[in-house]
Design a protein around this motif. Structure first.
Motif, PDB file in Angstrom:
ATOM      1  N   TYR A  40       0.842  -1.204   0.000  1.00 53.14           N
ATOM      2  CA  TYR A  40       0.000   0.000   0.000  1.00 53.14           C
ATOM      3  C   TYR A  40       0.874   1.250   0.000  1.00 53.14           C
ATOM      4  CZ  TYR A  40      -3.276   3.578   1.483  1.00 53.14           C
ATOM      5  OH  TYR A  40      -4.023   4.737   1.558  1.00 53.14           O
ATOM      6  N   ALA A  63       0.788   4.641  -2.296  1.00 55.71           N
ATOM      7  CA  ALA A  63       0.173   5.770  -1.593  1.00 55.71           C
ATOM      8  C   ALA A  63       0.933   7.060  -1.923  1.00 55.71           C
ATOM      9  CB  ALA A  63       0.182   5.524  -0.087  1.00 55.71           C
ATOM     10  N   TYR A  70      -1.971   4.570   8.079  1.00 57.30           N
ATOM     11  CA  TYR A  70      -2.250   5.932   7.634  1.00 57.30           C
ATOM     12  C   TYR A  70      -3.726   6.249   7.872  1.00 57.30           C
ATOM     13  CZ  TYR A  70       2.134   5.522   4.973  1.00 57.30           C
ATOM     14  OH  TYR A  70       3.439   5.341   4.601  1.00 57.30           O
ATOM     15  N   ARG A 114      -7.211   6.806   6.701  1.00 58.73           N
ATOM     16  CA  ARG A 114      -7.843   6.336   5.460  1.00 58.73           C
ATOM     17  C   ARG A 114      -9.250   6.902   5.339  1.00 58.73           C
ATOM     18  NH1 ARG A 114      -5.383   1.439   3.864  1.00 58.73           N
ATOM     19  NH2 ARG A 114      -6.754   1.538   2.047  1.00 58.73           N
ATOM     20  N   GLY A 122      -7.643   5.926  -1.300  1.00 56.34           N
ATOM     21  CA  GLY A 122      -8.319   6.114  -0.021  1.00 56.34           C
ATOM     22  C   GLY A 122      -7.413   6.725   1.035  1.00 56.34           C
ATOM     23  N   PHE A 123      -6.498   7.587   0.615  1.00 56.54           N
ATOM     24  CA  PHE A 123      -5.516   8.232   1.500  1.00 56.54           C
ATOM     25  C   PHE A 123      -6.112   9.554   1.971  1.00 56.54           C
ATOM     26  CE2 PHE A 123      -1.562  10.474   2.507  1.00 56.54           C
ATOM     27  CZ  PHE A 123      -0.828   9.483   3.134  1.00 56.54           C
TER      28      PHE A 123
END
Length: 482
Positions: free
Chosen positions: A241, A245, A254, A256, A331-332
């Protein structure tokens, strides 16, 4: 855990408890990074450990929260639409039928054959990056059975070979195929991005192996990272990921959020539009029509007018549109990739605010190490500026097909001197000076690199390895204007 490791952990907790602070944006480095035992550890920063948070990009917050800024943003959008209309009418009139020039978006990528090779290079870069995680696990396990110094040195050499090998592969592909501008930029940035990401993974997880800690600790990593790091080495899914990212700093966790595909499409369209807009400005207004004196003078004067516009387009394209697009896809939740650099009153402030992605990485792994080793903020600052300039020069050289250290001299030379200039008592005057210097410096870079590139177009000759380093613009100018 061995007795020595337990002792190292206790010393780390006791020795650094008094200087542990979590990052607060805009602060300057603190601490000397040396504990009472003389054992060197990573400096904890007011800035050393970045804590990721769920937050929107600054431009988005300004547009949504201030109707005056929203009106200015809408006015800019109107100008973009009018420029698109102008381009459509102009090219349709010249062609004699409705026509909109999109060739500038694709010509830099090359043919389908070139794109296929670029995808193969990308696959090789990703495959090499994937191997870093199992390689790290192997290093960790061998340290328990073989002499530490031997294992550490061997794997350090392997990692250096990985970085050097990917660098050589990209350089070979760029010049052997050869790649056009866009493809060269994609390949070189990917090589740098994956190298920087893998280094962050190794650094953050090696700390866990060398200085073990627990979640229950009252100081150290258990406090620094605010729960975003675990005591154990990150898993492969976590590493995977991280590779995709939009950040260069490794964390196990992180903030999300659910991706919004409508927003992703809007950001992607902004990304494509800014690339097209910049290419249209270069093609129709900036690039010299010939190498005659009059056309070069026109190129310089136009560069002076357009330098800040190009800076804004770079910011919008790379730091706002693309990174926000990546956030929505991955989705960060932390979209702070830049701060209000346009309001900077000094170059030190500008460097901290322009590109937080790269700044945070260079600060955490270069500035902090240099300052703790040599105890000199000035030397650490110069080293970080020099490395950043070399990164930019490398990308430009691969994209344009020649190496000329103008950006290096301006960035690491004049930029370092400007860095030392303190803002005056009137913030507005200081801000005007920074914006003026950015415009004039950007003009010099725009003009020189365009003129050198144009010289290789208008005065072609047989290529050899020296031609990559020797400027041709002066020779071409003499030929054309004699």
């Amino acid at each position: 855990m061995s007795g020595s490791d337990e002792l190292a952990r206790k010393r780390l907790a006791n020795g650094n408890a008094c200087q542990t602070r979590v990052r607060s944006d805009g602060d300057t480095p603190v601490g000397n990074g040396i504990n009472n035992t003389g054992q060197r550890h990573e400096i904890t920063r007011n800035n050393h450990v970045k804590v990721f948070k769920a937050r929107e990009a600054l431009t988005t917050k300004l547009v949504e929260g201030d109707h005056h800024f929203q009106a200015i943003y809408d006015a800019v959008m109107v100008q973009v639409i009018l420029f698109i209309t102008y381009q459509f009418i102009r090219y349709s009139y010249d062609k004699g039928y409705p026509y909109f020039d999109l060739s500038m978006l694709f010509v830099g990528l090359g043919s389908l054959h070139t794109i296929a090779i670029l995808l193969c290079v990308e696959a090789c870069l990703l495959s090499c990056a994937f191997l870093v995680h199992p390689g790290f696990q192997l290093w960790k396990s061998l340290r328990g059975t073989l002499p530490h110094q031997l294992v550490d040195m061997s794997f350090a050499l392997l990692y250096a070979g990985y970085v050097a090998g990917t660098l050589a592969m990209v350089t070979w592909a760029v010049f052997r195929v050869p790649f056009p501008a866009y493809s060269s930029i994609v390949a070189t940035i990917e090589q740098l991005r994956l190298s920087m990401k893998s280094y962050s993974f190794v650094r953050e997880n090696a700390y866990k192996v060398l200085y073990p800690w627990h979640k229950e600790d009252s100081s150290g990593p258990a406090v620094w990272y605010k729960g975003q790091m675990d005591p154990k080495v990150g898993s492969f899914p976590q590493y995977l990921y991280f590779l995709f990212a939009p950040t260069l700093l490794y964390r196990d966790h992180y903030p999300r959020k659910s991706g919004n595909w409508k927003h992703a499409i809007v950001y992607f369209l902004q990304f494509i539009t800014t690339i097209w807009y910049a290419c249209a400005v270069f093609k129709d207004f900036l690039f010299p029509k010939s190498f005659l004196y009059e056309d070069l003078l026109q190129c310089f004067l136009t560069s002076l007018l357009c330098a800040f516009l190009i800076l804004i387009l770079m910011h919008t394209c790379v730091l706002h549109a693309y990174q926000n697009f990546a956030c929505e896809v991955m989705g960060f939740a932390d979209k702070e990739f830049y701060s209000d650099w346009w309001a900077s009153t000094s170059f030190s402030m500008y460097y901290r605010k322009w590109n937080l992605l790269v700044h945070d990485w260079i600060y955490a792994y270069l500035y902090v190490d240099m300052k703790s080793r040599f105890r000199s903020s000035l030397l650490a600052m110069f080293a970080t500026t020099l490395v950043s300039a070399l990164f930019h020069e490398y990308i430009l050289a691969m994209a344009l097909g020649f190496a000329s250290p103008v950006l290096l001299l301006e960035f690491a030379g004049l930029g370092t001197l400007f860095y030392l200039i303190k803002p005056c008592r009137t913030p507005r005057v200081s801000n005007l000076f920074v914006l003026w210097a950015l415009s004039v410096g950007g003009c010099n870079l725009l003009f020189y690199y365009q003129a050198e590139f144009a010289a290789r177009v208008y005065c072609p000759k047989e290529h050899n390895w020296t031609d990559f380093f020797v400027p041709r613009m002066f020779e071409c100018y003499s030929q054309v204007n004699s």
